[in-house]
Enzyme design. Structure first.
Site: not given
Lengths: 309, 309
Positions: A128, A181
């Site tokens: 991530e 993101t």
């Protein structure tokens, strides 16, 4: 075990009131990962089907997560990986979380479960971190623990599995544009007005209470985002229109899924979910942006082993 | 009903992780209010016993709250009030909330319960506003609803009554100095770093989860205040020492009660509560500041009618 095939569900993080801490995973939408033992040590990505992703394991979140796993739990053999990618990268429904959590889940199973759930979250977070610049496990936690999760703390990892009201259904609309993101974090402010922080925390606490009490009205009242939505909504085409039609069609609430561009709605029951999905799809009729739409119950189990074909 | 006597418990607001939204009330500590119908309209404060408070109903929170009640529910007769004040004003354990909520609770009973619980909170908030400059019902809500409450929203009032783990006990140390709520609000920042707001909200949500799950470990982990305590602790003598000895003696957690100067600890069971209280009292041995100490279970009922003597 020589080979494993796992289903890695898509997930919705933030869920309006729980920025960076709340998340749930879906039942019918997700990737598959096949992992095979190999004689050569290390990780090799054999194929990626469905969407273009790097096959260099140092640039692919699944490879990064497995390498992080192998740093703590070294192995005498290596792993070959096939990724069947159904969740589009950059969609806001946990594409990288599915790859990284699915990969370490599978490797852990092959090695006889040496790692704890919280270990797996930590390893997956490395993946991530690579894509979003920040290691937040709000998508990873529900994949590893299943269902609806509150990630109370990252260091140390502390995940609380919340109850799932039986009739809760999620609708996802994914407008086919990509938001990184990283970029969607840039639009956020570093500071939050105290008054909004209090309101947001009260809604998150109310949401948790609503899940325990099976109280759909309370859940509905708490699906409010005072902090992130006002800044991120501008990145999402037709956001307020989607929200408006979803609410009018009977949704409990509607908000940005993760960092977008996907938009989620929660409903009580499948009938309303279908109506909400239809109304949200209409917003993009004759629009130059294509969409994908999913309807799914909340997945109580998260990642699971499926039969190898 | 011509006359009523009510017990108005002390209360702890904020409870570390729930600034302005979380609160609970005590069982064994509180004021009493006697309310009598009178021929002359309006509110007359006949006597205040225990602590000095204004007897002018326009300057006394009980009077202010009743007048706010009577604005919405007018009455052909008036009310005479006696206040037996055991909770010292400015102590941080809901002294003004006890007076204002107790007063409107009693008047409502005499008039045959025309007002809802949420009405009563609104009227009592007028009293709170008078003393603290802000109408926050975090002390009033548990008095009206009983037990442990989450005030999710003020406009409209939305209070969620939370479950109370059976062995939960509160210890209160009240150093005999006065902090005006007004002043203790001034030391707070208008903005909160996003990262702290997220942590605080996760702890509040975890706390709520801990209460539903009867999970004392989780409650303990969540009794953290990232936002208010760092600023307010300087107003409270020996705060970090109290916290340290309470935690070492086995408290689940320890923090500032409301706006202070009282400090609360929560424990699992009475035995630990006594030990925690003893250790906290020792901090003020040979100190020039006097203290009061209370040990109490959480009061599930809030304000209640008691027999007139």
């Amino acid at each position: 075990m020589e080979k494993i095939r796992v289903f890695c569900p898509a997930s919705v993080a933030n869920v309006s009131c729980g920025f960076d801490v709340l998340g749930f995973c879906l039942k019918e939408v997700g990737d598959e990962i096949i992992i095979r033992k190999s004689k050569q040590k290390g990780v090799k990505i054999i194929s990626v089907e469905g969407h273009r992703l790097p096959s260099d394991p140092r640039k692919n979140v699944a490879g990064i997560a497995i390498n992080s796993f192998l740093n703590k739990y070294p192995s005498n053999f290596g792993f070959e990986i096939e990724i069947i990618k159904r969740i589009k990268p950059g969609s806001g429904i946990g594409s990288s979380a599915a790859s990284s959590a699915g990969a370490v889940f599978g490797v852990n199973k092959i090695l006889g479960d040496p790692a704890t759930k919280d270990d797996l979250i930590k390893f997956a977070m490395e993946g991530e971190k690579f894509v979003s610049g920040k290691a937040i496990p709000d998508n990873v936690s529900p994949l590893i623990y299943g269902g609806f999760t509150l990630t109370r703390s990252i260091d140390p990892i502390d995940v609380i599995k919340l109850p799932i009201p039986n009739e809760l259904v999620a609708v996802i609309i994914h407008p086919q544009i990509e938001i990184k993101t990283l970029h969607s974090r840039e639009v956020l402010k570093e500071n939050v007005p105290m008054e909004l922080a209090i309101k947001q925390s009260a809604n998150l606490a109310g949401m948790v209470s609503g899940l325990y009490k099976n109280d759909y009205d309370l859940i509905s009242k708490c699906l409010v985002d005072e902090i992130v939505e006002p800044h991120r909504s501008s990145l999402i085409p037709e956001f307020y229109k989607l929200k408006d039609v979803a609410n009018k069609a009977g949704a409990l609430g509607c908000g940005i899924s993760g960092s977008g561009p996907s938009v989620f709605a929660l409903t009580k029951g499948n009938e309303i979910a279908k109506r909400v999905a239809d109304e949200m799809k209409k917003v993009f009729k004759n629009h130059d942006i294509g969409i994908q739409c999913y309807i799914s119950k909340i997945n109580p189990n998260g990642i699971k082993i499926i039969p190898s074909k």
